[in-house]
Write an enzyme that holds these catalytic residues in place. Structure first.
Site, PDB file in Angstrom:
ATOM      1  N   HIS A  12      46.122  20.781  36.127  1.00 30.47           N
ATOM      2  CA  HIS A  12      46.728  21.726  37.073  1.00 30.47           C
ATOM      3  C   HIS A  12      47.333  20.950  38.241  1.00 30.47           C
ATOM      4  O   HIS A  12      46.870  19.866  38.565  1.00 30.47           O
ATOM      5  CB  HIS A  12      45.711  22.718  37.609  1.00 30.47           C
TER       6      HIS A  12
ATOM      7  N   ASN B 151      45.675  27.080  30.584  1.00 37.78           N
ATOM      8  CA  ASN B 151      45.183  26.744  29.257  1.00 37.78           C
ATOM      9  C   ASN B 151      46.351  26.297  28.376  1.00 37.78           C
ATOM     10  O   ASN B 151      47.467  26.755  28.551  1.00 37.78           O
ATOM     11  CB  ASN B 151      44.523  27.960  28.599  1.00 37.78           C
TER      12      ASN B 151
ATOM     13  N   LYS C 188      59.740  20.823  31.672  1.00 36.54           N
ATOM     14  CA  LYS C 188      60.255  21.941  32.468  1.00 36.54           C
ATOM     15  C   LYS C 188      59.095  22.567  33.235  1.00 36.54           C
ATOM     16  O   LYS C 188      58.093  22.959  32.652  1.00 36.54           O
ATOM     17  CB  LYS C 188      60.895  23.008  31.567  1.00 36.54           C
ATOM     18  N   HIS C 189      59.224  22.623  34.554  1.00 38.81           N
ATOM     19  CA  HIS C 189      58.226  23.262  35.409  1.00 38.81           C
ATOM     20  C   HIS C 189      56.820  22.735  35.137  1.00 38.81           C
ATOM     21  O   HIS C 189      55.870  23.484  34.942  1.00 38.81           O
ATOM     22  CB  HIS C 189      58.308  24.774  35.305  1.00 38.81           C
TER      23      HIS C 189
END
Length: 390
Positions: free
Chosen positions: A390, A229, A66-67
């Site tokens: 990221h 993180n 999810k996301h």
């Protein structure tokens, strides 16, 4: 095919949107539905995760994304009767792949609502039947059995997204992305995580079982594809709590620890014996359980809303009762994508049953963190590997 048009970008106003490759062809084929931008981010990150889990453990693997972070990830170990019940699979004959998906979806059912699924192996009928029952946006796998494909194509009124990926695809060594019109370039993260990541044990206790090793490797591979993180709690071959995208590491640990506690509380007799009203939807039942094991249940009682959920009024799950049950959870593994700067992370991890830890090390306070682990007789490995994503 070199490019694929998408519904839209991150948001409906961000059009046009597409994915493409400069060299060769796209490694994916859309068999059904129409993926969006975030769907494919989830699919491609999730596929890398399960592919590496399969390579590292030799077991089928699944993840629920999810996301652009996993809500759960697991390998295909058999389920206990209790897990079958809390994952709503007690009436299904499970294959190893279906077991992996049930574990991945069941770890954090609220976060997995509307997920994108990644499977390491051919999607079989048993796994498709589990997916059919859940609210989900789509699935990616290297192949699908004919029965599984027909089941999935019928989902969401025929609009369920089904993607096939070339399992032999290897990305180019350099990867690029743009932010605010500026192009970023870096080497693809080909880092392989295996038992070598667990060789440097820095605590007095140096006893790692085979299950500990597998759980730690699962935690580290999961973190490799989790927005930083991040920390990951793992037990019995599955993530039970993932803390992602927090600015403070202790907040990652608290978030993941709370999710791990909730997963364990769902297995308590107080929760297993709840009697729900007939016809309640699966998601509503998940939400009700989350409310019941949280502090909000007192508000539900006070406002007289319990009759809409339960056949009979459940007694309050007191803090003392919850703490007593949580204390029974043991043999939990914890991985971290960067070093722990303070011993407070270790203290919080201990409260959720953590006995073994893998982290990079390298903090100026490493000695204090090791002391904290030693005070709980934990085993802690310094692997020297940072896993920011990221």
């Amino acid at each position: 095919m070199k490019e694929l048009e998408l519904k839209y970008g991150c948001n409906p106003n961000q059009k046009p949107a597409k994915v493409f490759v400069e060299n060769g062809d796209l490694p994916i084929t859309v068999l059904n539905g129409r993926p969006g931008y975030i769907n494919l981010l989830d699919a491609l990150n999730g596929w890398q995760l399960v592919k590496e889990l399969k390579e590292a453990t030799g077991l089928p693997a699944a993840t629920s994304f999810k996301h652009v972070s996993p809500a759960g990830a697991a390998v295909g170990l058999p389920l206990s009767d209790t897990l079958k019940k809390i994952y709503f699979t007690d009436d299904v004959e499970l294959t190893p792949l279906a077991s992996a998906y049930a574990r991945a979806r069941g770890a954090d059912r609220m976060s997995s609502f509307g997920d994108f699924i990644s499977l390491s192996d051919e999607c079989d009928k048993a796994t498709a039947l589990l997916i059919k029952k859940e609210v989900s946006d789509g699935v990616i796998a290297p192949s699908y059995s004919s029965e599984a494909l027909e089941i999935l194509k019928a989902k969401k009124s025929g609009n369920y997204c089904v993607i096939q990926i070339d399992p032999n695809y290897v990305p180019e060594e350099l990867e690029r992305k743009q932010v605010f019109g500026v192009t970023f370039e870096q080497g693809h993260n080909f880092l392989k995580i295996d038992e070598n990541a667990l060789s440097n044990i820095v605590t007095k206790n140096k006893e790692l079982s085979e299950d500990d090793r597998r759980n730690l490797i699962i935690s580290l591979i999961t973190l490799k594809y989790t927005q930083s993180n991040s920390v990951c709690f793992v037990k019995d071959g599955q993530a039970i709590g993932i803390g992602a995208g927090q600015q403070s590491r202790v907040h990652c640990t608290r978030l993941a620890g709370q999710k791990a506690d909730n997963w364990w509380l769902r297995q308590s007799p107080k929760v297993l014996n709840l009697k729900f009203v007939d016809g309640i939807k699966r998601a509503d039942r998940d939400n009700a359980i989350d409310v019941y094991i949280g502090e909000e249940y007192m508000d539900v009682l006070a406002e007289g809303k319990w009759q809409k959920i339960f056949k009979e009024k459940p007694s309050v799950f007191t803090r003392e009762e919850k703490a007593e049950w949580i204390a029974k959870n043991t043999n939990v593994a914890l991985g971290s994508d960067a070093f722990f700067p303070f011993g407070d992370n270790i203290d919080r991890a201990y409260k959720s049953g953590v006995t073994v830890i893998a982290q990079p090390g390298g903090s100026v306070r490493d000695d204090l963190v090791i002391q904290s682990a030693d005070s709980y007789n934990m085993v802690m490995c310094f692997n020297g590997i940072r896993l920011f994503h990221h």
